[in-house]
Write a protein that holds these residues in place. Structure first.
Motif, short mmCIF file in Angstrom:
data_model
loop_
_atom_site.label_atom_id
_atom_site.label_comp_id
_atom_site.label_asym_id
_atom_site.label_seq_id
_atom_site.Cartn_x
_atom_site.Cartn_y
_atom_site.Cartn_z
N PHE A 140 0.81 -1.22 0.00
CA PHE A 140 0.00 0.00 0.00
C PHE A 140 0.84 1.27 0.00
O PHE A 140 0.30 2.37 0.07
CB PHE A 140 -0.92 0.03 1.23
N GLN A 142 2.92 2.46 2.39
CA GLN A 142 2.68 3.12 3.67
C GLN A 142 3.93 3.08 4.54
O GLN A 142 4.66 2.09 4.56
CB GLN A 142 1.53 2.43 4.42
N SER A 199 1.84 8.22 3.42
CA SER A 199 1.98 7.54 2.13
C SER A 199 3.33 7.87 1.51
O SER A 199 3.82 9.00 1.58
CB SER A 199 0.86 7.97 1.19
N SER A 201 3.66 7.43 -1.71
CA SER A 201 3.31 7.61 -3.12
C SER A 201 3.85 8.92 -3.64
O SER A 201 3.89 9.93 -2.92
CB SER A 201 1.78 7.58 -3.28
N SER A 206 -2.71 11.89 -4.62
CA SER A 206 -3.02 10.61 -4.00
C SER A 206 -3.90 10.80 -2.76
O SER A 206 -3.67 11.70 -1.94
CB SER A 206 -1.73 9.89 -3.59
N GLU A 208 -4.35 8.33 -0.61
CA GLU A 208 -4.00 7.19 0.24
C GLU A 208 -4.07 7.54 1.72
O GLU A 208 -4.49 6.74 2.55
CB GLU A 208 -2.60 6.70 -0.12
N ARG A 211 -7.51 7.33 4.14
CA ARG A 211 -8.16 6.05 4.37
C ARG A 211 -7.88 5.51 5.77
O ARG A 211 -6.93 5.93 6.43
CB ARG A 211 -7.71 5.02 3.34
#
Length: 421
Positions: A140, A142, A199, A201, A206, A208, A211
């Motif tokens: 993910f 993370q 994140s 990313s 994003s 992410e 969540r």
């Protein structure tokens, strides 16, 4: 000999007498190595930025239920909705030996439905909830910044624990307030926060970090999803390409669920390793291009040195003739010309290398001050082995280029040279 001080004095005197010629020659070599260093560093910075955008497990495969059957098969009608069931997972493990790890996934508010209404004290928000398991942080993208990630006990005991994204924390908690150990109410059910993640990313938009993650079995039980699995993440065994495992798992599920092999729209999939291989191929091409430029730079630098040495020999014909008349050997004449070529090439090339590295370090400092990256560009650097190899090849090329002028100097006729105007 290379340490003959008298020869070095002659070289320095010659260079001082022809400052413009020496400067132009040295600048050509300097600029070639400087541009080569910057080009290699920029290519590496682009590669670093793009590779950081890949998940921590670059050979992962995602498979999910996508649509209804379009082809009748084994007496089964068209229009059937194929659903992944919990008992599909042990069957995959038992029948496909190339599968290393298998992660089921369910979610709330990601592939349909409304995000879960989440409350902490007086603050609230609606956030998507994703099922996860121990070991999925890399998948993910993370990085845990507070507390811990989900572990195997959370999975096995179906604990009501969650990890939340940094943006979720910023919205629900006061600045500086610790989130770990606190309880959130998600759609009316209490969950304890055990970690906060950021994140990794590189995508600027994003979501992410917006969540909430909890053990997948806990999510299925809490949100009434016990009869089905939304999707799965498949990790191949070492040495097995993800594309092969992707095809094997999909073929097995087609057979298990009585779906025609050519009914390709039933199961969706995404193979990250295929994309990873494409990116690797791209940067292999960039490296080949960089070396093509490097070879061109080295050849141009060597030709420049060789041409200048020809001019040197022409200008010093009388001097060379006088040396030979006084007993200088052809070897000493060749060594004199080659030594001057090596000195100019080495000093100018090393200076260009240092200047290029300093420029890359300056760019790195600016990137660090602005967060460590600029889009898909991160940490430009140059492989010193490669750079020094290019410098060594340049020096050798300079020596080779100087051999022709040196041979011409060694063949000078002393009588004709002394009469030269």
């Amino acid at each position: 000999m290379i340490i003959d001080t008298q020869k070095w004095q002659e070289i320095f005197i010659t260079l001082r007498q022809h400052k413009l010629r020496t400067g132009l020659t040295a600048f050509g070599v300097f600029w070639g190595i400087f541009m080569l260093t910057v080009l290699l560093g920029a290519g590496k910075g682009l590669e670093n930025g793009v590779m950081e955008g890949f998940r921590g497990v670059p050979n992962a495969v995602w498979i999910w239920s996508q649509g209804r059957t379009q082809v009748p098969y084994q007496g089964m009608p068209i229009g059937r909705q194929i659903i992944l069931r919990p008992d599909d997972f042990p069957a995959i493990r038992d029948n496909i030996p190339t599968v290393d790890r298998l992660y089921p996934q369910n979610s709330v508010g990601i592939w349909g439905g409304s995000p879960a209404y989440t409350v902490y004290e007086q603050n609230s928000g609606s956030f998507s909830v994703q099922g996860a398991m121990a070991g999925m942080a890399g998948i993910f993208r993370q990085r845990v910044v507070e507390g811990r990630y989900l572990n195997t006990l959370d999975d096995r005991e179906r604990r009501k624990v969650v990890i939340i994204g940094q943006r979720v924390k910023d919205q629900l908690f006061a600045p500086g307030e610790a989130a770990v150990g606190q309880y959130l109410t998600i759609d009316g059910i209490s969950f304890q926060v055990v970690g906060v993640y950021a994140s990794t990313s590189t995508e600027p938009d994003s979501s992410e970090e917006e969540r909430i993650y909890m053990p997948n079995d806990t999510l299925r039980q809490t949100f009434n999803q016990t009869a089905w699995i939304g999707s799965m993440v498949v990790i191949p065994k070492p040495g097995v390409h993800a594309a092969n495992v992707e095809q094997q798992v999909k073929s097995f599920l087609h057979e298990r669920k009585q779906v025609a092999p050519d009914d390709v729209g039933v199961l969706g999939s995404f193979n990250l390793q295929t994309e990873f291989d494409k990116i690797n191929g791209l940067f292999t091409g960039i490296q080949v291009f960089s070396w093509f430029v490097a070879i061109g730079t080295i050849m141009a630098g060597a030709l420049g040195v060789g041409n200048i040495m020809l001019i040197v020999v022409r200008e010093r014909t009388r001097e060379i003739g006088l040396r030979k008349a006084l007993g200088a050997t052809p070897t000493s004449i060749v060594a004199m010309i080659v030594q001057e070529s090596i000195f100019i090439t080495a000093v100018a090339g090393y200076t260009g290398l240092v200047a290029g590295v300093l420029l890359l370090e300056g760019v790195n400092a600016l990137l660090a001050a602005s967060g460590g990256r600029a889009g898909m560009f991160s940490n430009p650097e140059v492989d010193f082995t490669t750079a020094l190899m290019a410098l060594a090849v340049l020096i050798v090329s300079g020596v080779i280029a100087a051999l022709l002028p040196a041979a011409k100097a060694a063949s000078v006729n002393p009588i004709a040279a002394l009469q030269d105007e």
